[in-house]
Design an enzyme around this catalytic site. Structure first.
Site: not given
Ligand code: AGP
Length: 608
Positions: A2, A27, A75, A101-102, A481, A485, A488, A504, A603
């Protein structure tokens, strides 16, 4: 996490507090509130929702009269985002107000003790115990009441405290949570970080853990835990306001990568008590688990890849079959799910539409639903039978980093917890695994420290038009993953493959100078990986090897090597992903990409 702010001076406090809270919104932003002390005693207002809602509700602070005050943007960790759970919290006669906060780890015990003294609680928060302790210990001396109160607290706390009988005075307390004092001209401040101070002053005092400060318009006195006054050293902030919001980093993503040791610590530490894994109030033990004959992990994107690594550890420890099922696929299949299925839904935002739909589908078929979520009170949390929060704090960058690694840490904790409940591991192995989990924050920090040259490595490969990731066992899960990264945030085409799959078909794409990132952190599979590395090298590829730090063999074949600290094989992913996050960040930086807000992405994908 927070954000808290405080002000005392010769002008109305509330507008200064609101401006400070706006700077701390990154935050936490699920509720906010301010309290001021003046001739009319303590006045307070708070609301669920973003800070702008509080600004409107208080007419930009005009409804509250007082020249000293405290503020909070939340938060949520304990208690959903509601008006009652928002800070500040006041005692019954409104003679004290606090912001925090904590996490107060012994709040349940304190709550019971205070109830026996007749105190009634208005919120679900851990924080509220603090304001009733102040009430309990106050006999006229503000400082003594503060000292007696903080002596009872265990856990992490940055506090701001007002007392109606001491208008114009504030106490600020720091223990395992950031708190900085701002030194002004005939006015003084405190805040969770410089972001909220630098518009008013660049002269700050960094409180240390265990210290508290008495703040008035003309003076700041700092004391140690036993109440002895100590030197208050003033530091001059070199940052401008924009840089300060990112803690001095160029991008939120880099800040959140570097924050991971602390985020993982916040996730795991409160859940290991007296060498036992305690998963909050998870009333899901041996009896419930013994009915489960299948676990399905569903999620999207990086959350799905966090689940992928979980498959290996859960099957290894709990001896229950684990199916990975992309939420966007699961919801449209006719899944074989029933009352003997445990569905684990993983989500940072807790609002991903496909994951929500998949959960509803599985609930309708009788599955028990446990979710691993970063946002308290989110839709996915509310839909679940059981929730384990990742407590990563708000993640601002669209590309997840600490959101992913705290999901991995939570899944690892859950796997060991379930294995203990099912008695599929010995007591000795349980102790060993808890010890390894406790090492995670330090090993993630070491993973950062081992790769200070990663920017130079990224520069050499930033112009590649296609990059392959390969790995075996959970290295493959991490390569998924790592590839996402890179895609994206740098927009470079990339694919992750099980290394055994190369021959294959995919190997047809390997040609001169094609970059292959080979993840080889499992020693029992290392020779197999070396064969794959030789296969691609023989066809002209350049290879970036990812291996444990004492592995010298990999240098015989790889063009560059990324080192990962030695770690229990079950927990390799949490350390291995770190340099791949940094690699992607610096490739994107070299290519001038909009790292925190990549094109086309959101996001939280709350639509199908
Ligand atoms: C992660 O870098 C991406 N922005 C995206 O793949 C994300 O992980 C996915 O949309 C799932 O989101 P969530 O974890 O909020 O459910």
């Amino acid at each position: 996490m927070c954000g808290i702010v405080g002000f005392t001076g010769n002008r109305n406090a509330s507008s200064v507090l609101l401006d400070g809270l706006k700077k701390l919104e990154y935050r936490g932003y699920d509720s906010a509130g301010i309290a001021v002390s003046g001739e009319q005693g303590i006045q307070m207002d708070k609301t669920c929702g973003a800070i702008n809602k509080l600004v409107e509700k208080t007419n930009d602070g005009a409804t509250l009269e007082g020249k000293a005050g405290i503020g909070h943007t939340r938060w949520a960790t304990h208690g959903a985002p509601t008006d009652e759970n928002a800070h500040p919290h006041l005692n019954k006669d409104e003679s004290f107000a606090i912001v925090h906060n904590g996490i107060i780890e012994n709040y349940s015990q304190l709550r019971e003790e205070l109830r026996e003294f007749g105190y009634e609680f208005q919120s679900e928060t851990d924080t509220e115990v603090i304001v009733h302790l102040l009430d309990h210990y106050y006999t006229g001396d503000f400082r003594i009441a503060v000292m007696k109160t903080i002596a009872r607290l265990e856990g992490s706390y940055a506090l701001g405290v007002l007392c109606a009988e001491h208008p114009g005075e504030i106490y600020a307390v720091r223990e395992n949570a950031p708190l900085i004092l701002g030194v002004g001209v005939e006015e003084n401040y405190f805040a969770s970080d410089v972001t909220a101070l630098v518009a008013n002053t660049k002269n700050v005092i960094y409180l240390e853990d265990g210290q508290f400060a008495h703040i008035t318009a003309d003076d700041i006195s700092v004391f140690n835990a036993v109440g002895s006054q100590v030197e208050a050293n003033i530091t001059r902030i070199a940052w401008d306001i924009e840089a300060a919001e990112k803690g001095g980093y160029d991008h939120f993503m880099l800040k959140e990568i570097i924050e991971q040791p602390n985020a993982i610590k916040a996730t795991i530490e409160p859940r290991i008590q007296n060498d036992e894994i305690v998963l909050d109030d998870l009333a899901f033990g041996a009896n419930e688990l013994k009915k489960i004959n299948k676990i399905v992990i569903t999620a999207c994107g990086s959350a799905y890849y966090a689940g992928c690594q979980g498959k290996y550890i859960i099957e290894e420890l709990c001896k229950i079959p684990v199916e990975m099922d992309l939420a966007s696929e699961l919801r449209y299949r006719n899944p074989l799910i029933d009352e003997n299925t445990l569905l684990i839904a993983v989500s940072q935002s807790g609002e991903t539409a496909d994951t929500i739909a998949a959960m509803k589908e599985c609930k309708a078929r009788g599955a028990t639903v446990l979710s691993i979520v970063n946002v308290v009170g989110s839709t996915i949390a509310k839909l679940s039978d059981y929730v384990i929060y990742t407590w990563a704090g708000p993640e601002i960058a669209v590309a997840t980093t600490k959101g992913y690694t705290t999901q991995v840490a939570t899944i690892d904790l859950l796997a060991v917890y379930m294995a203990k409940q099912l008695e599929t591991i010995s007591d000795e192995r349980y102790v060993e695994l808890i010890h390894s989990i406790r090492q995670m924050p330090a090993l993630v920090q070491r993973s950062i420290d081992l790769n200070t040259n990663i920017h130079e490595v990224a520069k050499q490969y930033a112009q590649k038009d296609s990059i392959f990731f390969i790995g075996r066992y959970s290295d493959y899960a991490v390569s998924l993953e790592g590839s996402l990264k890179l895609k994206e945030i740098s927009y470079i085409h990339s694919e992750a493959y099980p290394a055994g799959e190369l021959k294959h078909g995919t190997i047809a794409l390997i040609e001169d100078e094609r970059l292959v990132i080979a993840l080889a952190c499992h020693e029992r599979l290392f020779d197999k990986m070396m064969s794959n590395i030789k296969e691609v090298k023989a066809r002209g590829a350049c290879v970036l090897g990812v291996a444990l730090e004492d592995n010298r063999e990999i240098f015989k074949e790889a063009d560059h090597v990324i080192a990962v600290p030695n770690i229990d094989p079950l927990f390799v992913p949490i350390a291995e992903i770190i340099p791949l996050q940094l690699f992607s960040y610096y490739v994107a930086l070299e290519n001038g990409c909009d790292i925190d807000k990549p094109k086309n992405l959101a996001k939280s994908v709350t639509v199908e």
